[in-house]
Design a protein around this motif. Structure first.
Motif, PDB file in Angstrom:
ATOM      1  N   PHE A 148       0.803  -1.228   0.000  1.00  0.00           N
ATOM      2  CA  PHE A 148       0.000   0.000   0.000  1.00  0.00           C
ATOM      3  C   PHE A 148       0.835   1.278   0.000  1.00  0.00           C
ATOM      4  N   ILE A 149       2.156   1.158   0.155  1.00  0.00           N
ATOM      5  CA  ILE A 149       3.047   2.323   0.078  1.00  0.00           C
ATOM      6  C   ILE A 149       3.907   2.218  -1.180  1.00  0.00           C
ATOM      7  N   LYS A 150       3.840   3.269  -1.998  1.00  0.00           N
ATOM      8  CA  LYS A 150       4.572   3.272  -3.271  1.00  0.00           C
ATOM      9  C   LYS A 150       5.985   3.809  -3.112  1.00  0.00           C
ATOM     10  N   ARG A 151       6.133   4.859  -2.302  1.00  0.00           N
ATOM     11  CA  ARG A 151       7.452   5.501  -2.149  1.00  0.00           C
ATOM     12  C   ARG A 151       7.522   6.209  -0.805  1.00  0.00           C
ATOM     13  N   VAL A 152       8.702   6.166  -0.202  1.00  0.00           N
ATOM     14  CA  VAL A 152       8.977   6.952   0.999  1.00  0.00           C
ATOM     15  C   VAL A 152      10.190   7.823   0.707  1.00  0.00           C
ATOM     16  N   THR A 153      10.053   9.114   0.956  1.00  0.00           N
ATOM     17  CA  THR A 153      11.157  10.048   0.738  1.00  0.00           C
ATOM     18  C   THR A 153      11.651  10.548   2.085  1.00  0.00           C
ATOM     19  N   PHE A 154      12.935  10.328   2.338  1.00  0.00           N
ATOM     20  CA  PHE A 154      13.569  10.803   3.570  1.00  0.00           C
ATOM     21  C   PHE A 154      14.387  12.046   3.234  1.00  0.00           C
ATOM     22  N   LYS A 155      14.055  13.168   3.838  1.00  0.00           N
ATOM     23  CA  LYS A 155      14.787  14.404   3.590  1.00  0.00           C
ATOM     24  C   LYS A 155      15.775  14.612   4.735  1.00  0.00           C
ATOM     25  N   LEU A 156      17.058  14.440   4.425  1.00  0.00           N
ATOM     26  CA  LEU A 156      18.113  14.549   5.422  1.00  0.00           C
ATOM     27  C   LEU A 156      18.611  15.989   5.533  1.00  0.00           C
ATOM     28  N   HIS A 157      19.570  16.188   6.408  1.00  0.00           N
ATOM     29  CA  HIS A 157      20.186  17.510   6.547  1.00  0.00           C
ATOM     30  C   HIS A 157      20.851  17.894   5.226  1.00  0.00           C
ATOM     31  N   GLU A 158      20.813  19.166   4.906  1.00  0.00           N
ATOM     32  CA  GLU A 158      21.298  19.635   3.602  1.00  0.00           C
ATOM     33  C   GLU A 158      22.794  19.403   3.397  1.00  0.00           C
ATOM     34  N   THR A 159      23.534  19.118   4.461  1.00  0.00           N
ATOM     35  CA  THR A 159      24.969  18.872   4.310  1.00  0.00           C
ATOM     36  C   THR A 159      25.269  17.503   3.701  1.00  0.00           C
ATOM     37  N   TYR A 160      24.262  16.630   3.625  1.00  0.00           N
ATOM     38  CA  TYR A 160      24.462  15.319   3.007  1.00  0.00           C
ATOM     39  C   TYR A 160      24.315  15.437   1.489  1.00  0.00           C
ATOM     40  N   SER A 161      25.088  14.616   0.796  1.00  0.00           N
ATOM     41  CA  SER A 161      24.956  14.555  -0.645  1.00  0.00           C
ATOM     42  C   SER A 161      23.597  13.978  -0.994  1.00  0.00           C
ATOM     43  N   ASN A 162      22.893  14.625  -1.938  1.00  0.00           N
ATOM     44  CA  ASN A 162      21.555  14.188  -2.318  1.00  0.00           C
ATOM     45  C   ASN A 162      20.690  14.006  -1.075  1.00  0.00           C
ATOM     46  N   PRO A 163      20.366  15.077  -0.374  1.00  0.00           N
ATOM     47  CA  PRO A 163      19.650  14.959   0.906  1.00  0.00           C
ATOM     48  C   PRO A 163      18.245  14.374   0.815  1.00  0.00           C
ATOM     49  N   SER A 164      17.580  14.463  -0.345  1.00  0.00           N
ATOM     50  CA  SER A 164      16.254  13.856  -0.498  1.00  0.00           C
ATOM     51  C   SER A 164      16.416  12.462  -1.080  1.00  0.00           C
ATOM     52  N   GLY A 203      26.033  14.492  14.049  1.00  0.00           N
ATOM     53  CA  GLY A 203      25.052  15.345  14.713  1.00  0.00           C
ATOM     54  C   GLY A 203      23.626  14.847  14.557  1.00  0.00           C
ATOM     55  N   GLU A 204      22.766  15.347  15.434  1.00  0.00           N
ATOM     56  CA  GLU A 204      21.344  15.024  15.392  1.00  0.00           C
ATOM     57  C   GLU A 204      20.578  16.137  14.676  1.00  0.00           C
ATOM     58  N   PHE A 205      19.538  15.773  13.942  1.00  0.00           N
ATOM     59  CA  PHE A 205      18.760  16.753  13.190  1.00  0.00           C
ATOM     60  C   PHE A 205      17.399  16.164  12.861  1.00  0.00           C
ATOM     61  N   GLU A 206      16.491  17.011  12.394  1.00  0.00           N
ATOM     62  CA  GLU A 206      15.145  16.565  12.042  1.00  0.00           C
ATOM     63  C   GLU A 206      15.115  15.994  10.630  1.00  0.00           C
ATOM     64  N   ILE A 207      14.446  14.863  10.485  1.00  0.00           N
ATOM     65  CA  ILE A 207      14.293  14.211   9.185  1.00  0.00           C
ATOM     66  C   ILE A 207      12.821  14.246   8.788  1.00  0.00           C
ATOM     67  N   GLN A 208      12.551  14.728   7.587  1.00  0.00           N
ATOM     68  CA  GLN A 208      11.187  14.715   7.054  1.00  0.00           C
ATOM     69  C   GLN A 208      10.963  13.386   6.331  1.00  0.00           C
ATOM     70  N   ILE A 209       9.803  12.773   6.595  1.00  0.00           N
ATOM     71  CA  ILE A 209       9.459  11.487   5.971  1.00  0.00           C
ATOM     72  C   ILE A 209       8.140  11.658   5.229  1.00  0.00           C
ATOM     73  N   ARG A 210       8.195  11.583   3.903  1.00  0.00           N
ATOM     74  CA  ARG A 210       6.993  11.736   3.072  1.00  0.00           C
ATOM     75  C   ARG A 210       6.580  10.369   2.541  1.00  0.00           C
ATOM     76  N   ILE A 211       5.294  10.035   2.742  1.00  0.00           N
ATOM     77  CA  ILE A 211       4.782   8.732   2.338  1.00  0.00           C
ATOM     78  C   ILE A 211       3.842   8.896   1.153  1.00  0.00           C
ATOM     79  N   ASN A 212       4.188   8.238   0.031  1.00  0.00           N
ATOM     80  CA  ASN A 212       3.334   8.200  -1.150  1.00  0.00           C
ATOM     81  C   ASN A 212       2.660   6.831  -1.213  1.00  0.00           C
TER      82      ASN A 212
END
Length: 246
Positions: free
Chosen positions: A66-82, A98-107
């Motif tokens: 039932f889940i097609k894709r999950v996108t994890f948005k990491l800190h911008e200092t990572y290569s290809n953060p999305s 370091g610790e930081f907030e990660i956005q998780i988008r569920i398609n």
């Protein structure tokens, strides 16, 4: 088409957890990692139930139906953060310091007809601690971060949230898909460590037991009652049930 008709008055949910596990890098791993990196971590979206005798939290069920894709948005200092993950396991592993907030988008899969939902998780690398107000101050003391040597002895750090994705008035075809894949029930009890949750600071000492934590049906019920019987997250933004574990 009949299968594109919404079934009014019906709700169906799927229990999930999302969060991360982190471990201290060994000396050999540090040599291969970018300069300054201290931990290896994995952030994931999983089914709430765990496999018997598994060393992973959750993940007993494949969510790909039932889940097609999950996108994890990491800190911008990572290569290809999305980072897009198009099939299970829905997870991303990296190293960092370091610790930081990660956005998780569920398609969801196309036949669901549901919109994308977004969750947020604060990456946790260091063991849980409880801080108390400093005498004469309204602010809590800063928690002590253990040395890498002591942190390694404590074992992996787990930080997970329980949630339920609720589908209201689903399309008939999607309802059939979901009912054909019932979730693994959460166990009534467990011999594993009791998960720590911020609403019950006294549970912190239980996290010192060795082993991988596990969610149970009793905890699920307790958390729902604590939040006043709130349901999970649906695509209209209903209140979600959360549980932090360590």
């Amino acid at each position: 088409m009949a299968d594109r008709v919404r079934v009014r008055g019906v709700t169906i949910h799927r229990p999930i957890i999302y969060g991360n596990t982190a471990t201290v890098l060994t000396a050999a791993e540090k040599e291969l990692a970018p300069e300054g990196h201290t931990h290896r971590w994995t952030v994931a979206l999983r089914a709430a139930a765990s496999e018997p005798d598994s060393d992973a939290v959750g993940g007993a069920d494949d969510l790909g139906y039932f889940i097609k894709r999950v996108t994890f948005k990491l800190h911008e200092t990572y290569s290809n953060p999305s980072r897009n993950v198009d099939k299970p396991p829905f997870e991303v592993s990296e190293t960092g310091w370091g610790e930081f907030e990660i956005q998780i988008r569920i398609n969801f899969v196309t036949e669901s007809g549901e919109k994308v939902i977004t969750l947020y998780h604060h990456l946790k690398l260091h063991p849980w601690t409880i801080t108390y107000p400093v005498a004469g101050s309204a602010f809590a003391a800063e928690p002590d971060i253990p040395s890498p040597e002591n942190a390694a002895k404590l074992g992996p750090v787990h930080s997970w949230q329980y949630d339920e994705i609720v589908f209201a008035d689903p399309f008939q075809s999607f309802l059939t898909l979901l009912t054909n894949h019932p979730p693994t029930p959460l166990p009534k009890g467990t011999k594993r460590p009791v998960p720590f949750h911020t609403s019950n600071p006294a549970s912190l000492h239980e996290t010192k037991r060795l082993g991988v934590p596990e969610f149970t049906s009793d905890m699920e019920k307790e958390e729902s009652e604590r939040l006043g019987g709130g349901a999970g997250k649906d695509c209209q933004g209903a209140r979600k049930v959360e549980r932090y574990i360590d």
